[in-house]
Design a protein around this motif. Structure first.
Motif, short mmCIF file in Angstrom:
data_model
loop_
_atom_site.label_atom_id
_atom_site.label_comp_id
_atom_site.label_asym_id
_atom_site.label_seq_id
_atom_site.Cartn_x
_atom_site.Cartn_y
_atom_site.Cartn_z
N TRP A 75 -11.77 -10.36 -1.12
CA TRP A 75 -10.34 -10.30 -0.75
C TRP A 75 -9.47 -10.78 -1.91
N ALA A 128 -8.98 3.80 0.82
CA ALA A 128 -9.59 2.56 0.37
C ALA A 128 -10.69 2.83 -0.66
N THR A 170 -2.96 5.27 -3.38
CA THR A 170 -4.09 4.54 -3.94
C THR A 170 -3.55 3.45 -4.86
N VAL A 208 -16.48 -1.37 -0.43
CA VAL A 208 -15.17 -0.92 0.02
C VAL A 208 -14.90 -1.49 1.41
N PRO A 209 -13.75 -2.16 1.61
CA PRO A 209 -13.45 -2.70 2.94
C PRO A 209 -13.47 -1.60 4.00
N GLN A 240 1.72 6.68 1.46
CA GLN A 240 0.57 5.78 1.37
C GLN A 240 -0.17 6.12 0.08
N GLN A 243 -9.25 -8.16 -4.66
CA GLN A 243 -8.40 -7.03 -4.28
C GLN A 243 -6.92 -7.40 -4.29
N SER A 276 -9.12 3.64 -3.90
CA SER A 276 -8.41 2.52 -4.49
C SER A 276 -9.39 1.63 -5.25
N LEU A 277 -10.66 1.70 -4.88
CA LEU A 277 -11.68 0.90 -5.56
C LEU A 277 -12.37 1.69 -6.66
N THR A 283 0.81 -1.22 0.00
CA THR A 283 0.00 0.00 0.00
C THR A 283 0.84 1.27 0.00
N LYS A 287 -7.25 6.43 6.02
CA LYS A 287 -7.16 5.06 5.49
C LYS A 287 -8.43 4.65 4.78
N LEU A 288 -9.57 5.04 5.34
CA LEU A 288 -10.84 4.68 4.71
C LEU A 288 -11.01 5.45 3.40
#
Length: 203
Positions: free
Chosen positions: A153, A87, A31, A112-113, A29, A156, A90-91, A15, A83-84
Motif C-alpha cells: 500500500w 489496476a 492508469t 496487483v490489488p 478513470q 502504491q 497501473s502496475l 485515480t 477496475k481490475l
C-alpha cells in the motif's frame, strides 16, 4: 466510441482526471502512467475506452493506443472488470505485462490489488496466445513491481503521489500520516489512502 480526448486538464485526483473540452468537463478513470503525464491547467491528451456497466457509462484513459488495447484485452478475461484491468495496467506497462503473461509469472500478477491466484491463472490461460497482438517487445522487460520491502500500500500511494508531482520526501511524509488508517483497518483500499494522503498534503 470516444477514442481519445484532448483538452485542458481541470482536475487531477487519485485515480481520475477531468478534461475540459470547451466548457464540457469529462471525468476519466486513468492508469497511473496516464495520470502522471497530465498537468493541472495544461493541455492534455488521453487515449480512451468507453465502457458501459449496469447502465452507467465510464471513460477510461490511457497513455497510448497500446495501453488501451491491453486494457480491452484484459476485459475479455472471465471475471476481469474495468477496475481490475485498470489496476493491472497501473502496475505494469504493456511490455512488462506481456513479459509477465509469457513468463507465466503468477507472483508478479498477484501483486496487483484485487488479483488473486485464480484470477492470475485465468489471465495466463486466456491471454498467453493473445498478448502478442499488442506488438510490444517484452525482451529485457521485467514486471514493474516494486523491489523494495515497504508494504505494498505504501509503495502504491507513494508512487501515485510522485506521479502527481509531489516529491519523494513529501510522499513518504503523507504515507506516515495515513499509516494509522492501515493499522486501524488493514483491508482499507489504496484509493481511500490516496485521498487521505492528498488531504494531508493540502493542509
Amino acid at each position: 466510441m470516444i477514442a481519445h480526448l484532448t483538452g485542458t486538464v481541470s482536475a487531477i485526483r487519485a485515480t481520475t482526471a477531468v478534461i475540459d473540452l470547451g466548457g464540457l468537463g469529462l471525468e476519466v478513470q486513468c492508469t497511473a502512467r496516464a495520470l502522471a503525464g497530465l498537468r493541472l491547467g495544461e493541455r492534455g491528451h488521453l487515449e480512451t475506452s468507453l465502457q458501459m456497466r449496469q447502465e452507467t457509462f465510464t471513460l477510461f484513459g490511457f497513455v497510448d493506443p497500446t495501453e488501451r488495447e491491453a486494457f480491452e484485452m484484459l476485459l475479455g478475461v472471465n471475471a476481469v472488470g474495468p477496475k481490475l484491468a485498470l489496476a493491472v495496467l497501473s502496475l505494469f506497462d504493456p511490455p512488462a505485462f506481456v513479459a509477465a503473461i509469457l513468463a507465466e509469472d503468477l507472483a508478479a500478477l498477484t501483486r496487483v490489488p484485487g488479483v488473486g491466484k485464480k484470477s492470475a491463472e485465468r489471465m495466463l490461460v486466456e491471454l498467453k496466445d493473445k498478448v502478442v497482438r499488442l506488438g510490444v517487445d517484452p525482451v529485457g522487460h521485467r514486471p514493474s513491481v516494486p523491489a523494495d520491502e515497504r508494504p505494498l500500500w505504501r509503495q502504491q500511494v507513494a508512487g501515485g503521489l510522485q506521479g502527481l508531482g509531489w516529491s519523494a520526501k513529501e510522499a513518504e511524509l503523507a504515507c506516515d500520516a495515513v499509516e494509522p488508517l492501515v493499522v486501524e483497518d488493514p483491508s482499507i483500499g489504496v484509493a481511500q489512502l490516496m485521498r487521505a494522503a492528498l488531504q494531508s498534503l493540502a493542509k
